[in-house]
Design an enzyme around this catalytic site. Sequence first.
Site, PDB file in Angstrom:
ATOM      1  N   HIS A  37       2.978   4.826  -7.563  1.00 39.48           N
ATOM      2  CA  HIS A  37       2.787   6.208  -8.021  1.00 39.48           C
ATOM      3  C   HIS A  37       3.125   6.323  -9.505  1.00 39.48           C
ATOM      4  CE1 HIS A  37       3.774   7.113  -3.643  1.00 39.48           C
ATOM      5  NE2 HIS A  37       2.619   7.728  -3.803  1.00 39.48           N
ATOM      6  N   LYS A 149      -5.737   1.607  -4.182  1.00 44.50           N
ATOM      7  CA  LYS A 149      -5.377   1.138  -2.834  1.00 44.50           C
ATOM      8  C   LYS A 149      -6.083   1.986  -1.778  1.00 44.50           C
ATOM      9  CE  LYS A 149      -1.480   1.958  -0.651  1.00 44.50           C
ATOM     10  NZ  LYS A 149      -1.790   2.463   0.710  1.00 44.50           N
TER      11      LYS A 149
END
Length: 285
Positions: A37, A149
């Site tokens: 993140h 991802k």
Amino acid sequence: MHLVTTVAGVRSRRRELWRAGRTVAFVPTMGALHAGHLSLVDHAAGLADEVWASVFVNPAQFGPGEDLDAYPRDLERDRALLEERGVRLLFAPSAKEMYRRPAVVRVAVPELSAGLCGAHRPGHFDGVALVVTKLLNVVQPEVLVLGAKDWQQSVVIRRLVDDLDIPVRVEVAPTVREADGLAMSSRNAYLLGDDRERATVVRRALRAGAELIMAGERSRATVEAAMAGVVAAEPPARLQYTAVVDPQTLVPRDPIAGPSSLLAMAVTIGTTRLIDNLLVESERC
Ligand code: PAF
């Protein structure tokens, strides 16, 4: 950093920025932040005057029996990490704030949501599409930053932004991995003891598939069987799916052709579901 919990609060801050002529790059998250993140935040920092993020565990994208209640939550830690990284506004609404009443409007991209993860998580991408549409309407960023991802998610969101003429540029940043290749995910926190090491099976299987393609194999069935074989050799890891698809349309590639193909897979270890993917440049091989 401003911590804002209401839609009205975000809108008011956004108006101030428009008056000042400043742009926003937005990183939506479900919290339990990790280095993946934070790399999205770093990516976003080069794309606009300010980076804004959200932390919201979206009930609409969890199916019955999934890990909505168990999903890791630590807003105080997330807040500190984002502040340290230079994020200027964190939107952390309650479920009641995001869904003031049960949503009757549906946002769906069925063609892109039916396969891969969508086949195993019915309704998941409709929930993602709904919340991302709402977040984009609230934040109104110039740039939206997503992670590679969740490749299928990024394809779904690009299409919804395009079809609904939402004025935002979608950027997809590379997957960040642990030293042993495991893709970073908030769900990795569920992996205890030997399961953490076993989880590398996902990356190993993807690489096995990629190596076959690079060696000239063009049969989708052969490549998928090789990936499945790597998982079968690592019980209790269980294969949910393997796929070789066109990276933009997600249509299966059979035979494997075109400039690049996406290898994607999902594996469960106990109750933990892991996903990952690998882009292979098939034409150069
Ligand atoms: O990728 C995620 O964390 C979520 O699906 C998102 C985009 C924040 C929507 O809830």
